[in-house]
Design an enzyme around this catalytic site. Sequence first.
Site, PDB file in Angstrom:
ATOM      1  CE  LYS A  50     -58.912 -34.004  34.460  1.00 25.65           C
ATOM      2  NZ  LYS A  50     -58.253 -32.721  33.676  1.00 25.65           N
ATOM      3  CD  GLN A  95     -59.370 -31.566  30.222  1.00 21.48           C
ATOM      4  OE1 GLN A  95     -59.763 -31.915  31.192  1.00 21.48           O
ATOM      5  NE2 GLN A  95     -58.049 -32.026  30.204  1.00 21.48           N
ATOM      6  CG  ASP A 120     -56.570 -27.301  36.391  1.00 24.42           C
ATOM      7  OD1 ASP A 120     -56.087 -28.087  36.237  1.00 24.42           O
ATOM      8  OD2 ASP A 120     -57.061 -27.278  35.314  1.00 24.42           O
TER       9      ASP A 120
HETATM   10  N1  GUN Z   1     -55.286 -30.754  29.652  1.00 24.32           N
HETATM   11  C1  GUN Z   1     -54.208 -31.615  29.762  1.00 24.32           C
HETATM   12  N2  GUN Z   1     -53.973 -31.345  30.592  1.00 24.32           N
HETATM   13  C2  GUN Z   1     -55.017 -31.105  31.466  1.00 24.32           C
HETATM   14  C3  GUN Z   1     -54.308 -30.404  33.337  1.00 24.32           C
HETATM   15  O1  GUN Z   1     -54.441 -30.467  33.893  1.00 24.32           O
HETATM   16  N3  GUN Z   1     -55.889 -29.393  33.429  1.00 24.32           N
HETATM   17  C4  GUN Z   1     -56.545 -28.871  32.227  1.00 24.32           C
HETATM   18  N4  GUN Z   1     -57.702 -28.194  33.106  1.00 24.32           N
HETATM   19  N5  GUN Z   1     -56.638 -29.069  30.839  1.00 24.32           N
HETATM   20  C5  GUN Z   1     -55.618 -30.188  30.691  1.00 24.32           C
END
Ligand code: GUN
Length: 281
Positions: free
Chosen positions: A47, A91, A114
Amino acid sequence: MIIDGKKVAFSVLEELKDKVKKSVKKPGLAVILANDDYSSKIYVASKEKHSVALGYKSCIYRFDSSITQGKLIELIHELNENPDINGILVQSPLYPHLDENEIIELINPKKDVDGFHPVNVGKLFAGLNPYAICCTPKGIMKLLKAYDIELEGKNALVIGRSNIVGKPIASLLTNENATVTLAHSKTKNLKEHTKKADIIVSATGHPRLITADMVKKDVVVVDVGIIRQFDGRLVGDVDFEKVKNIASYITPVPGGVGPMTIACLMENTYELFLLQNKGQI
Ligand code: GUN
């Protein structure tokens, strides 16, 4: 036909790069990593890399297990107020002593990159425009669109009922007039459902759950599973080598849905940036 997620993701990112270049102000993305999970570290690094490549402001907050719920709440409030931050991503999962739901609900829904905040989940469910749509389901819809795959009136089977993928993709497909079945770990006779499906979206993390004998000819298969095997190879939920000979379209693992998730995160950040700077850009 093999659906090329890398190619579609690349074109999303190129388009974004152009737009960001033309803008004096730049989007800002804050990512909070508060767990010890190896995959999470890799995702967060990716990211950061993509944010930097697009010219975004990227702020990564990495915490060890001494982080408290109170400190995290304080940080969310700060980020909500910071005009340089347009997207906030926590996350998942968090350290077990932290309450993830409470943290997500404190994020300003207009910064919820998200699409996990109840306001955005509710808007999606109601067929309204969320401020942001969860990245993986949004990416899947983009892939289906890029390949002109018709959804209206089709039998779409979603396997897996997670908040991150299964439930939101079931809503998005319903909003596009597909007839959606949502199967999960307690579903009986999965094969009866897969055999009837025109479109299968599988998001379980069970390697080779979907085999060639379970699908009908010309099915469209979207494989969201990503599992690292003992030999280091990545595989999905679907027995790709066999199912690809029966399907009309299929996503590979890797190189299918994965690259779309990150591209959509970057797109969401940009869209929230526009929303928060309405009339000024
Ligand atoms: N953990 C696994 N996939 C994701 C995601 O798409 N967003 C977030 N925030 N955590 C994750």
